[in-house]
Structures are given as C-alpha cells and as structure tokens.
Design an enzyme around this catalytic site. Structure first.
Site, PDB file in Angstrom:
ATOM      1  CE  LYS A 196      -3.911  -2.060   2.470  1.00  0.00           C
ATOM      2  NZ  LYS A 196      -4.755  -1.984   3.680  1.00  0.00           N
ATOM      3  NE  ARG A 197       2.223   2.756   5.575  1.00  0.00           N
ATOM      4  CZ  ARG A 197       1.380   1.857   6.055  1.00  0.00           C
ATOM      5  NH1 ARG A 197       1.404   0.628   5.572  1.00  0.00           N
ATOM      6  NH2 ARG A 197       0.520   2.160   7.006  1.00  0.00           N
TER       7      ARG A 197
END
Length: 322
Positions: free
Chosen positions: A252-253
């Site tokens: 997600k990052r």
C-alpha cells in the site's frame, strides 16, 4: 433480475489502487448490465478510523467518473437511495435485530471468556501443535447476552464447503475452516464478517467482487448464509495486484499506490494500466491518452470478462486475464 454491485471501503486508511480496482470492477459490471452501483461505507472499526479517509474515497470515485446510484452524497449529508443507511455505524439497530433473531434460534451465544482466558486456550493449542478453534471451547451454559459482551456465531454444522467462484472456479475447504466467530463486538458494533452479509442481503446485492485474501474466510460466510437461510450472491475474488518485480504483492505504501491519489502526476495512466492488464484488452484505453475512451465500450469489454449477458458467472478466467 437487476444486477446490484457494491463498493464497500473502510475509512481506516486512504484509498489505494487495490481499492480502485475493486471499485472499477463493481462499477463496470453494474453498468454493463444496466444495474445499480452502490457505495457503502464500512466504518465499524472506530479504533482505526482515519479522519478525512471517507472524503477522499468519495472525491476519488467522483474524479474517476465512477458515479454511484446509492450511497453517501458528495455534496451534503443526505444519502441517496432506498436501501440505506449506507454507513454501517448508522445501521446498528439492523444488526442488533438480526443478532436477537440468531440468539432466539440458538445460532449465537454470549462470549463469557476474558482475553486472558482466550489467550490461554491459544497457548494450549500451540503447545499441543494443533490449530486453535474457538468452537472447541464453546461454553455449555453461556450467560444471557447483553450489550458490552461479545456475541459469537454458533456454527450449526461442521462440514466441508464447496462453492463456485466467478474468477477462481471451483473452490472448497474442510471443516477446519469453520469456527465460532464474533458477530457483535463488546462496543456494540458488528464485525465485518457479520455486517457485510446482513447489508448485502438487505441491499439486495447480487454480485460481490473483492480481493483473493477473503477466500480463506468464505467457508465461514457460507456457514452463516446457510444458518440464516440467505442465498449467497455471486462471488468473484480477484488476484492480488503484484509489484513490478512480479514476486510479491504490491504494498500500500509503494510509490505506485500513492500515484493514484488525486494529486499524483501519473494517476490516470496507472489506473488505465490496471484496467488494461486486468481485462486483457490493451486497445480499450491507451496508456498515453489524456482521456479514456467512452465508458460504454469499457463496460462492455470488462463486463464480459466475468459475467454473461444475464449477469451469470462465466467460466473461470483464463490465465492471461489473471
């Protein structure tokens, strides 16, 4: 039958490309079959609530052109649609009504154990080199349930489940996949495992598209559907979006995710890339185009990947589509 799909994000973090892909699929399938696309906010995890996350979800969908037929209103607090409320925290009484029904039918019971006692059960199972199952410790005479106590599903039958997934094909799991999971938490709010099944039924959702991480929990959901005498919707679990290296799930990052955000310089190109790769039709949207081709064409192409003209699940996707 009217096709009704839903995108049901949780405002526990900012929207990312995995969410976007799910939203695109649910939108495209609904539009392909002249159905309804519903936006539902699953906000029962108040401990992890992120301020501004819901607003970003709405603005991102609006920016993408994924207009929803029912759900929160981007411009004011008045919701759209006849099957609301569309925020789970506003549906508390609905869940409690179903919980009472389950208690009356002996399908649910109050959890009398402290966290320390449950941890002791886990430690014992670990020392004996076996999987921990809460149903192995089901109390013989549970106390009367009241708000402030967790409420658990009492699995009525321990058996193997087999089901047809619109993407993955024929799937099955043994009885070890079933357990007495929590329906209502101590704070009075439902768990995802309970709330989404009730909401999908009451909102007449016909197709559920979500990530493959939910496959492991599907036997539990099927057991609950069966106990409640609810016909499950068509289930479609899509594979993970992989990192550029191809050997791990995209985090997600990672940079690619954040480029999807409304301020990202490459946001449109990345979204087009997701659609092109998933649908296997690179000609639908050109990666260098400033604007996508007409949405009707995209709905037609991507919609036929999963479902036929009547909205029924087709054969599992060929590898090139996955």
């Amino acid at each position: 039958m009217t096709i009704r799909t839903r995108f049901a994000p949780s405002p526990t973090g900012y929207i990312h490309v995995g969410n976007v892909r799910t939203a695109l699929y649910t939108y495209l399938i609904a539009r392909k079959h002249q159905g309804n696309f519903i936006l539902r906010i699953e906000d029962t995890d108040q401990a992890r609530f992120v301020e501004g996350a819901e607003e970003l979800i709405l603005k991102t969908l609006n920016w993408l052109g994924l207009d929803w037929d029912e759900g929160p209103n981007l411009n004011n607090d008045k919701e759209i649609g006849n099957f609301g409320p569309y925020h789970q925290t506003d549906r508390r009484e609905i869940y409690l009504k179903w919980a009472k029904k389950m208690i009356d039918e002996e399908l649910a019971y109050a959890d009398p154990y402290t966290p320390e006692q449950v941890q002791a059960f886990r430690d014992q199972a670990k020392s004996e080199k076996r999987a921990f199952l809460y149903r192995d410790h089901r109390p013989e005479n549970p106390p009367e349930w009241q708000l402030g106590m967790p409420l658990r599903f009492k699995v009525p039958e321990i058996k193997r489940y087999s089901w047809q997934d619109a993407v993955m094909g024929e799937l099955s799991a043994g009885p070890e996949a079933l357990d007495d999971f929590i329906l209502i938490k101590a704070d009075g709010l439902p768990t995802y495992n309970f709330a989404h099944i009730i909401d999908d039924f009451e909102m007449k959702i016909t197709h559920v598209i979500r990530g493959s991480e939910y496959i492991a929990s599907t036997p539990k959901y099927l057991s609950l559907y069966e106990a409640l005498k609810i016909e499950p919707p068509i289930l479609a679990h899509v594979p993970h979006i992989m990192a550029p290296t191809g050997n791990k799930k995209l985090g997600k990052r990672e940079e690619l995710f954040w480029d999807i955000a409304p301020w990202g310089k490459r946001r449109k190109r990345q979204i087009l890339y997701v659609i092109n790769c998933e649908c296997g039709e690179m000609s639908v949207w050109q990666l260098d185009a400033d604007e996508p081709s007409p949405r009707d064409e995209v709905c037609e192409v991507c919609g036929r990947v999963l479902f036929d003209a009547d909205g029924n699940a087709m054969q599992p996707l060929e590898k090139e589509f996955i």
